[in-house]
Design a protein around this motif. Structure first.
Motif, PDB file in Angstrom:
ATOM      1  N   TRP A  34       0.817  -1.218   0.000  1.00  0.00           N
ATOM      2  CA  TRP A  34       0.000   0.000   0.000  1.00  0.00           C
ATOM      3  C   TRP A  34       0.848   1.264   0.000  1.00  0.00           C
ATOM      4  O   TRP A  34       0.458   2.269  -0.592  1.00  0.00           O
ATOM      5  N   ARG A  35       2.017   1.210   0.636  1.00  0.00           N
ATOM      6  CA  ARG A  35       2.874   2.402   0.651  1.00  0.00           C
ATOM      7  C   ARG A  35       3.334   2.763  -0.771  1.00  0.00           C
ATOM      8  O   ARG A  35       3.361   3.933  -1.141  1.00  0.00           O
ATOM      9  N   ALA A  36       3.682   1.764  -1.555  1.00  0.00           N
ATOM     10  CA  ALA A  36       4.107   2.021  -2.935  1.00  0.00           C
ATOM     11  C   ALA A  36       2.949   2.553  -3.774  1.00  0.00           C
ATOM     12  O   ALA A  36       3.131   3.451  -4.601  1.00  0.00           O
ATOM     13  N   VAL A  37       1.756   2.006  -3.550  1.00  0.00           N
ATOM     14  CA  VAL A  37       0.582   2.476  -4.283  1.00  0.00           C
ATOM     15  C   VAL A  37       0.282   3.925  -3.911  1.00  0.00           C
ATOM     16  O   VAL A  37       0.027   4.770  -4.787  1.00  0.00           O
ATOM     17  N   ALA A  38       0.335   4.236  -2.623  1.00  0.00           N
ATOM     18  CA  ALA A  38       0.067   5.601  -2.168  1.00  0.00           C
ATOM     19  C   ALA A  38       1.115   6.580  -2.696  1.00  0.00           C
ATOM     20  O   ALA A  38       0.790   7.707  -3.082  1.00  0.00           O
ATOM     21  N   HIS A  74       5.068  12.820  -3.697  1.00  0.00           N
ATOM     22  CA  HIS A  74       5.840  12.691  -4.933  1.00  0.00           C
ATOM     23  C   HIS A  74       7.316  12.481  -4.619  1.00  0.00           C
ATOM     24  O   HIS A  74       7.979  11.631  -5.233  1.00  0.00           O
ATOM     25  N   LEU A  75       7.839  13.224  -3.651  1.00  0.00           N
ATOM     26  CA  LEU A  75       9.249  13.074  -3.280  1.00  0.00           C
ATOM     27  C   LEU A  75       9.516  11.700  -2.664  1.00  0.00           C
ATOM     28  O   LEU A  75      10.588  11.123  -2.892  1.00  0.00           O
ATOM     29  N   MET A  76       8.559  11.182  -1.908  1.00  0.00           N
ATOM     30  CA  MET A  76       8.703   9.840  -1.342  1.00  0.00           C
ATOM     31  C   MET A  76       8.792   8.796  -2.458  1.00  0.00           C
ATOM     32  O   MET A  76       9.652   7.907  -2.433  1.00  0.00           O
TER      33      MET A  76
END
Length: 88
Positions: A34-38, A74-76
């Motif tokens: 979910w972190r990658a999707v977000a 976006h930076l993440m």
């Protein structure tokens, strides 16, 4: 008819629904965390929320807040992509 569709913010709602479908597909079919999707779709969703606010005549800060909040996501995503080893 199209003018009402955009003025009501429903055009942005449609885009948000497509983004949600894409998020579910990435999570369930492709197995993304979910972190990658977000990180990937979050900035787009926030920008579309700003668009929706602008289309419906919201105060300026309702437009500016989601746009500003999209930058950290976006930076993440960018930092995670740059840290990942290159694919052959």
């Amino acid at each position: 008819m199209m003018a009402d569709f955009f003025a009501s913010g429903h055009a942005a709602d449609l885009i948000l629904a497509v983004l949600m479908a894409e998020a579910l597909w990435l999570r369930l079919r492709r197995g993304w965390h979910w972190r990658a999707v977000a990180a990937l779709l979050g900035p787009a969703a926030l920008i579309v929320l700003g668009l929706r606010a602008a289309l419906t005549g919201a105060d300026w800060w309702w437009i500016a807040l989601p746009l500003a909040a999209s930058l950290p996501l976006h930076l993440m995503d960018l930092s995670a992509r740059l840290a990942a080893p290159p694919k052959p």
